[in-house]
Design an enzyme around this catalytic site. Structure first.
Site, PDB file in Angstrom:
ATOM      1  N   ILE A 158       0.819  -1.214   0.000  1.00 31.98           N
ATOM      2  CA  ILE A 158       0.000   0.000   0.000  1.00 31.98           C
ATOM      3  C   ILE A 158       0.853   1.265   0.000  1.00 31.98           C
ATOM      4  O   ILE A 158       0.396   2.339  -0.389  1.00 31.98           O
ATOM      5  CB  ILE A 158      -0.938  -0.005   1.232  1.00 31.98           C
ATOM      6  CG1 ILE A 158      -2.065   1.020   1.058  1.00 31.98           C
ATOM      7  CG2 ILE A 158      -0.150   0.228   2.519  1.00 31.98           C
ATOM      8  CD1 ILE A 158      -3.160   0.902   2.105  1.00 31.98           C
ATOM      9  N   LYS A 159       2.120   1.140   0.395  1.00 32.17           N
ATOM     10  CA  LYS A 159       2.994   2.302   0.510  1.00 32.17           C
ATOM     11  C   LYS A 159       3.298   2.953  -0.839  1.00 32.17           C
ATOM     12  O   LYS A 159       3.751   4.098  -0.882  1.00 32.17           O
ATOM     13  CB  LYS A 159       4.292   1.917   1.215  1.00 32.17           C
ATOM     14  CG  LYS A 159       4.119   1.397   2.633  1.00 32.17           C
ATOM     15  CD  LYS A 159       3.613   2.463   3.582  1.00 32.17           C
ATOM     16  CE  LYS A 159       3.637   1.984   5.022  1.00 32.17           C
ATOM     17  NZ  LYS A 159       3.236   3.017   5.979  1.00 32.17           N
ATOM     18  N   ASP A 160       3.061   2.233  -1.925  1.00 32.74           N
ATOM     19  CA  ASP A 160       3.257   2.853  -3.249  1.00 32.74           C
ATOM     20  C   ASP A 160       2.402   4.097  -3.407  1.00 32.74           C
ATOM     21  O   ASP A 160       2.808   5.082  -4.042  1.00 32.74           O
ATOM     22  CB  ASP A 160       2.881   1.866  -4.360  1.00 32.74           C
ATOM     23  CG  ASP A 160       3.850   0.709  -4.480  1.00 32.74           C
ATOM     24  OD1 ASP A 160       4.853   0.691  -3.743  1.00 32.74           O
ATOM     25  OD2 ASP A 160       3.597  -0.182  -5.307  1.00 32.74           O
ATOM     26  N   ALA A 179       3.959   6.972  -1.424  1.00 30.38           N
ATOM     27  CA  ALA A 179       5.318   7.263  -1.875  1.00 30.38           C
ATOM     28  C   ALA A 179       5.305   8.190  -3.085  1.00 30.38           C
ATOM     29  O   ALA A 179       5.998   9.209  -3.111  1.00 30.38           O
ATOM     30  CB  ALA A 179       6.054   5.964  -2.196  1.00 30.38           C
TER      31      ALA A 179
END
Length: 452
Positions: free
Chosen positions: A43-45, A48
């Protein structure tokens, strides 16, 4: 032609998948927002790329610049993908608690990774927070991302994750469950959903060793709550600025063991190969089942992919060393028996000697020992067939009729894995204990152990 201009265009629009087995005890349907479908497998995409684009707009990140961040791995992956496409360099700090796979993956996409100690306070000069901040000041033309206090983190989820969940549930969601760390996912997603329906409950899953739950309940930063824990990617020893605690209705703590065991269950029972925090999220939800009713619709965020944890959560040895895996091992079998010496036969003895030893000790298998090496084996079933055809074989030497030596396995080998060695052709294995004594394990021993 239908295609994406670059990999960053594939971020978002991840599927919502209904769970069946691991949530069977709950009275309502539970759906997983499976975020490892993002290109960086987490999910960090989402946040980011949002943080990078906001930095570009504000002139904080210039062409040829260096992105610097402290990360548990997943945010670094998203930033690294953005850097590859946009032409930036990356330097990441992380902790020695994180899995080797996460570090290797970051290096694979061109990032420089600095590993810092876990068990130090955030303000300690050696902490991964402090090192990343220092590098951001020292390296020319660099941008220190600071995902913890960079509000573009939660904005990404307010703009993307929240609307996706609302649309995918047709507005029927009643509960959002997130294993939370930086606070961006739960705050951004929860804020959007509560604006749509203030009755939606937002539940945060925390780890023992983190101070977030107590801070939410009391407003107190109690450092006595902080101690080392194993769970990756969730919990904090400070409160990042991305948190808006008014969005969160409840914090629930989950043990390291319960999170790890549940992650393995999700993978085996639902076919969704998830990371550590997904296990914590479902374990926490099950702890709260008394608060749910049949008309509820629950969405749980599955942050990342299990490939990040193959050396830890999905490694039997790692799990057993921490007491997380309740499996019986070869050592358990040995310890459950009388401590009798191993009965062996030498290669120059006769088959009649084998028969005599098998009768005397009521055993079916004999290792053949020459000096200090096992060079073969004799089994009752194999010997029986030969004696029927050749009755005078009793006077033959053991070496003329012996079969292959029994495999030697580690004492920590799970019993279930012995099926790799014990089969129709081979009826036993050997193991060596801490005192260098050998023991034999047979099919009968395994059946007895599994039956207890």
């Amino acid at each position: 032609m239908k295609y994406c201009e670059n990999i960053l265009e594939t971020i978002g629009n991840t599927p919502l998948v209904k769970l069946h087995r691991v949530t069977a005890e709950l009275p309502c349907p539970v759906f997983a927002k499976v975020e490892f479908f993002n290109p960086g497998n987490s999910i960090k995409d989402r946040m980011a790329i949002k943080m990078v684009e906001e930095a570009e707009k504000q002139g904080l990140l210039k062409p040829g610049g260096t992105i610097i961040e402290g990360t548990s791995g997943n945010t670094g992956m998203g930033l690294a993908l953005a850097a590859v496409i946009k032409g930036y360099k990356c330097i990441f700090t992380t902790t020695d608690k994180q899995s080797k796979e996460k570090v290797d993956i970051l290096k694979a996409v061109g990032a420089e990774v600095i590993v810092c100690p876990t068990n130090v306070l955030p303000e300690d000069p050696k902490s991964y927070y402090s090192v990343s901040r220092r590098l951001g000041k020292e390296i020319p033309n660099s941008f220190y991302v600071n995902q913890y206090d960079n509000l573009a983190n939660r904005d990404a989820h307010y703009e993307q994750t929240g609307p996706e969940i609302w649309d995918q549930t047709d507005g029927k969601i009643t509960h959002l469950v997130v294993a939370t760390g930086t606070g961006g996912t739960i705050t951004g997603t929860g804020k959007f959903l509560k604006e749509k329906n203030p009755a939606i409950q937002v539940w945060a899953i925390d780890s023992y060793g983190s101070l977030l739950k107590k801070f939410h309940e009391t407003g107190e930063l109690d450092m006595s709550e902080v101690y080392p824990y194993i769970t990756e990617g969730i919990g904090e020893d400070f409160v990042p600025q991305n948190y808006d605690m008014s969005v969160i209705d409840h914090f629930e703590k989950v043990t390291d063991k319960d999170g790890a065991v549940m992650a393995r269950r999700i993978s085996k029972e639902e076919g969704i190969f998830v990371g550590y925090s997904a296990g914590s999220a479902i374990a926490g939800l099950l702890q709260l089942k008394a608060k749910l009713k049949p008309t509820d619709v629950v969405v749980v965020v599955f942050h990342d992919h299990g490939s990040r944890y193959v050396g830890k959560v999905y490694n039997d040895q790692w799990m057993m060393e921490r007491g997380f895996l309740d499996v019986k091992t070869v050592k358990d079998v040995v310890n459950s028996r009388r401590n009798l010496p191993l009965v062996t036969i030498m290669p120059d003895e006769k088959v009649s000697d084998v028969i005599a030893k098998m009768k005397k000790f009521d055993i079916e298998h004999l290792p053949v020992l020459q000096g200090d090496k096992f060079i073969g084996s004799i089994s009752e079933s194999g010997l029986f067939g030969k004696l029927i055809d050749q009755p005078d074989l009793k006077e033959a030497s053991v070496k003329s009729v012996m079969q292959n030596a029994f495999p030697i396995v580690n004492m920590q080998t799970p019993i279930e894995k012995l099926t790799m060695y014990i089969n129709k052709e081979n009826g036993a294995v050997l193991t060596q204990d801490e005192s260098a004594n050998y023991h034999i394990i047979t099919k009968y021993d395994i059946i007895q152990a599994l039956g207890n």
